[in-house]
Structure formats: C-alpha cells, structure tokens
Design a protein around this motif. Structure first.
Motif, PDB file in Angstrom:
ATOM      1  N   ALA A 156       0.842  -0.352   4.544  1.00  0.00           N
ATOM      2  CA  ALA A 156       1.263   0.930   5.119  1.00  0.00           C
ATOM      3  C   ALA A 156       0.741   1.070   6.544  1.00  0.00           C
ATOM      4  O   ALA A 156      -0.103   0.291   6.995  1.00  0.00           O
ATOM      5  CB  ALA A 156       0.747   2.084   4.265  1.00  0.00           C
ATOM      6  N   HIS A 158      -0.670   4.323   9.279  1.00  0.00           N
ATOM      7  CA  HIS A 158      -1.253   5.672   9.280  1.00  0.00           C
ATOM      8  C   HIS A 158      -1.136   6.209  10.697  1.00  0.00           C
ATOM      9  O   HIS A 158      -1.480   5.522  11.661  1.00  0.00           O
ATOM     10  CB  HIS A 158      -2.705   5.571   8.842  1.00  0.00           C
ATOM     11  CG  HIS A 158      -3.481   6.847   8.846  1.00  0.00           C
ATOM     12  ND1 HIS A 158      -2.946   8.077   8.548  1.00  0.00           N
ATOM     13  CD2 HIS A 158      -4.788   7.073   9.121  1.00  0.00           C
ATOM     14  CE1 HIS A 158      -3.892   9.005   8.637  1.00  0.00           C
ATOM     15  NE2 HIS A 158      -5.016   8.411   8.988  1.00  0.00           N
ATOM     16  N   GLY A 187       1.231  13.162  12.600  1.00  0.00           N
ATOM     17  CA  GLY A 187       2.559  13.762  12.608  1.00  0.00           C
ATOM     18  C   GLY A 187       2.469  15.222  13.001  1.00  0.00           C
ATOM     19  O   GLY A 187       1.367  15.752  13.186  1.00  0.00           O
ATOM     20  N   ASN A 194      -0.144  11.335   8.524  1.00  0.00           N
ATOM     21  CA  ASN A 194       0.920  10.694   7.751  1.00  0.00           C
ATOM     22  C   ASN A 194       0.526   9.277   7.364  1.00  0.00           C
ATOM     23  O   ASN A 194      -0.153   8.596   8.128  1.00  0.00           O
ATOM     24  CB  ASN A 194       2.189  10.563   8.606  1.00  0.00           C
ATOM     25  CG  ASN A 194       2.937  11.851   8.797  1.00  0.00           C
ATOM     26  OD1 ASN A 194       4.006  12.029   8.252  1.00  0.00           O
ATOM     27  ND2 ASN A 194       2.388  12.747   9.599  1.00  0.00           N
ATOM     28  N   TRP A 195       1.010   8.865   6.220  1.00  0.00           N
ATOM     29  CA  TRP A 195       0.914   7.479   5.795  1.00  0.00           C
ATOM     30  C   TRP A 195       2.318   7.067   5.379  1.00  0.00           C
ATOM     31  O   TRP A 195       2.987   7.795   4.633  1.00  0.00           O
ATOM     32  CB  TRP A 195      -0.033   7.326   4.599  1.00  0.00           C
ATOM     33  CG  TRP A 195      -1.467   7.584   4.946  1.00  0.00           C
ATOM     34  CD1 TRP A 195      -2.410   6.659   5.283  1.00  0.00           C
ATOM     35  CD2 TRP A 195      -2.128   8.852   4.988  1.00  0.00           C
ATOM     36  NE1 TRP A 195      -3.607   7.277   5.538  1.00  0.00           N
ATOM     37  CE2 TRP A 195      -3.457   8.625   5.365  1.00  0.00           C
ATOM     38  CE3 TRP A 195      -1.716  10.164   4.752  1.00  0.00           C
ATOM     39  CZ2 TRP A 195      -4.386   9.645   5.493  1.00  0.00           C
ATOM     40  CZ3 TRP A 195      -2.642  11.187   4.890  1.00  0.00           C
ATOM     41  CH2 TRP A 195      -3.960  10.922   5.257  1.00  0.00           C
ATOM     42  N   GLN A 196       2.782   5.926   5.861  1.00  0.00           N
ATOM     43  CA  GLN A 196       4.110   5.440   5.496  1.00  0.00           C
ATOM     44  C   GLN A 196       3.985   4.026   4.963  1.00  0.00           C
ATOM     45  O   GLN A 196       3.454   3.136   5.636  1.00  0.00           O
ATOM     46  CB  GLN A 196       5.060   5.467   6.687  1.00  0.00           C
ATOM     47  CG  GLN A 196       6.460   5.043   6.306  1.00  0.00           C
ATOM     48  CD  GLN A 196       7.467   5.298   7.413  1.00  0.00           C
ATOM     49  OE1 GLN A 196       7.132   5.768   8.505  1.00  0.00           O
ATOM     50  NE2 GLN A 196       8.708   4.987   7.139  1.00  0.00           N
ATOM     51  N   SER A 228       8.541   5.018   1.920  1.00  0.00           N
ATOM     52  CA  SER A 228       8.015   6.274   1.362  1.00  0.00           C
ATOM     53  C   SER A 228       6.868   6.771   2.228  1.00  0.00           C
ATOM     54  O   SER A 228       6.179   5.995   2.886  1.00  0.00           O
ATOM     55  CB  SER A 228       7.573   6.079  -0.087  1.00  0.00           C
ATOM     56  OG  SER A 228       6.525   5.137  -0.172  1.00  0.00           O
ATOM     57  N   LYS A 229       6.691   8.095   2.217  1.00  0.00           N
ATOM     58  CA  LYS A 229       5.697   8.736   3.073  1.00  0.00           C
ATOM     59  C   LYS A 229       4.944   9.811   2.337  1.00  0.00           C
ATOM     60  O   LYS A 229       5.477  10.433   1.423  1.00  0.00           O
ATOM     61  CB  LYS A 229       6.423   9.441   4.222  1.00  0.00           C
ATOM     62  CG  LYS A 229       6.331   8.806   5.552  1.00  0.00           C
ATOM     63  CD  LYS A 229       6.677   9.873   6.570  1.00  0.00           C
ATOM     64  CE  LYS A 229       7.588   9.472   7.634  1.00  0.00           C
ATOM     65  NZ  LYS A 229       7.969  10.479   8.559  1.00  0.00           N
ATOM     66  N   VAL A 242       2.278  13.153   3.577  1.00  0.00           N
ATOM     67  CA  VAL A 242       1.603  13.922   4.619  1.00  0.00           C
ATOM     68  C   VAL A 242       0.454  14.656   3.946  1.00  0.00           C
ATOM     69  O   VAL A 242       0.636  15.258   2.885  1.00  0.00           O
ATOM     70  CB  VAL A 242       2.556  14.944   5.292  1.00  0.00           C
ATOM     71  CG1 VAL A 242       1.812  15.755   6.344  1.00  0.00           C
ATOM     72  CG2 VAL A 242       3.773  14.245   5.883  1.00  0.00           C
ATOM     73  N   ASN A 253       5.885  14.724   0.421  1.00  0.00           N
ATOM     74  CA  ASN A 253       6.162  13.330   0.068  1.00  0.00           C
ATOM     75  C   ASN A 253       7.633  13.060   0.365  1.00  0.00           C
ATOM     76  O   ASN A 253       8.462  13.947   0.187  1.00  0.00           O
ATOM     77  CB  ASN A 253       5.904  13.071  -1.421  1.00  0.00           C
ATOM     78  CG  ASN A 253       4.503  13.405  -1.855  1.00  0.00           C
ATOM     79  OD1 ASN A 253       4.173  14.560  -2.067  1.00  0.00           O
ATOM     80  ND2 ASN A 253       3.672  12.409  -2.006  1.00  0.00           N
ATOM     81  N   GLU A 254       7.927  11.848   0.807  1.00  0.00           N
ATOM     82  CA  GLU A 254       9.311  11.460   1.079  1.00  0.00           C
ATOM     83  C   GLU A 254       9.586  10.101   0.465  1.00  0.00           C
ATOM     84  O   GLU A 254       8.702   9.260   0.370  1.00  0.00           O
ATOM     85  CB  GLU A 254       9.563  11.356   2.586  1.00  0.00           C
ATOM     86  CG  GLU A 254       9.499  12.650   3.332  1.00  0.00           C
ATOM     87  CD  GLU A 254       9.737  12.454   4.825  1.00  0.00           C
ATOM     88  OE1 GLU A 254      10.373  11.439   5.221  1.00  0.00           O
ATOM     89  OE2 GLU A 254       9.285  13.308   5.594  1.00  0.00           O
ATOM     90  N   SER A 307       5.571   8.179  -2.801  1.00  0.00           N
ATOM     91  CA  SER A 307       6.453   9.304  -3.131  1.00  0.00           C
ATOM     92  C   SER A 307       5.821  10.341  -4.060  1.00  0.00           C
ATOM     93  O   SER A 307       6.260  11.483  -4.089  1.00  0.00           O
ATOM     94  CB  SER A 307       7.763   8.799  -3.731  1.00  0.00           C
ATOM     95  OG  SER A 307       7.524   8.126  -4.953  1.00  0.00           O
TER      96      SER A 307
END
Length: 166
Positions: free
Chosen positions: A65, A67, A70, A75-77, A82-83, A85, A112-113, A119
């Motif tokens: 991931a 970091h 945002g 944020n972590w993606q 998936s993300k 916050v 969460n995305e 997620s």
C-alpha cells in the motif's frame, strides 16, 4: 525488549491501553511503513505523510500500500485500489529514547472505498515509530511555505470487525 520498527515480533507488544482497539476487532494486516513526514515552515506542528507500506515487520517484503495525506485525513491505498481514510482518536508520545520520533496513533476509519484489502478496515494503529519529528529550528532562515521532509518508519496495524475477517 526495545520497541522499534526493525524488531520482528509475532504479536504487537507494549501498546498503551489508550491505543488499543475495541473488542470485536481483529488484526487484518501488519505492515512496515517507510517514507517522510512533510512539514511546512508556516506550520511545523502538522505533518503530511508520504510513505510506502511493505507486508512485513522490517524494511523488506512486498509492497502492499501507499500512505498519503488527503483532504479529510490520512489515507492508505492498497495495490488493489481499495482505500481507507482515518481520523485520529488517540495518541501517545513515542517511546523512542532519541526523542525524534512522531507519536504513536490510533485512528478510526471514517471512510472506506473499493472491494479489496482496505474496504472493511475499522481501525489503524501507527506504532514503533522511528524519526519523523520536525527538528527544532528546522525553519530558521527558511522562507514561509518551504517544505521540510523528515524520514520516518513505523509499524502500521490494520483491523477489521471480527465478522469481516478475510
């Protein structure tokens, strides 16, 4: 046993009670974060993170991931897109004897995305930090708005509700 991000332990140790996650959450991922805290000379109290996270407890392992800061919080993606916050809900000073490490944090997921790794994350902990604190006088003789990058590393622990464990 010293608390630092380079030490390999199977279970997180010496976590202050205020940083522990609530019952009903289980550890999903433990990752080693390495990057910088970015300070602006007009405000050296608030840093923006920019780091990579490796699926490991050391500076090795697969990239899992990124970091970054945002508009609504850290944020972590994950590589799957998936993300999560987070919003800081607790912090304690690092136990680093050098005194140059950023605080340990507990963050609650506020968004969460996607449908992947992050997620369903509910909490994030930043522990065993090394470095990252703005040095005293780092903005002396610098123009307002100048960015200062300070290297850091930390362990990041991501939790999900026990019914959501993957």
């Amino acid at each position: 046993m010293p608390e630092n991000p380079y030490e390999s332990v199977t279970e997180p140790r010496h976590i202050p009670d205020v940083l522990k996650v609530s019952p009903g959450n289980v550890l999903l991922l433990r990752a080693y974060g390495k990057g910088v805290q970015i300070y602006t000379c007009s405000d050296t109290t608030n840093a923006k993170p920019h780091a990579i996270l490796l699926e490991s407890v050391r500076d090795e392992g697969d990239l899992v991931a990124i970091h970054f800061a945002g508009p609504t919080g850290p944020n972590w993606q994950a590589l799957d897109g998936s993300k999560v916050v987070g919003k800081k809900v607790a912090q304690v000073p690092s136990s680093d004897p050098k005194g140059d490490s950023v605080d340990w944090l507990k963050l609650e997921a506020i968004a969460n995305e996607g449908n992947g790794l992050f997620s369903k994350v509910t909490f994030i902990q930043r522990l065993y930090t090394d470095g990252g604190k703005a040095p005293t006088g780092s903005c002396d003789q610098k123009q307002e708005g100048t960015e200062i990058l300070v290297e850091y590393s930390a362990q990041y622990l991501f939790y999900v509700a026990s019914t959501e464990q993957q």
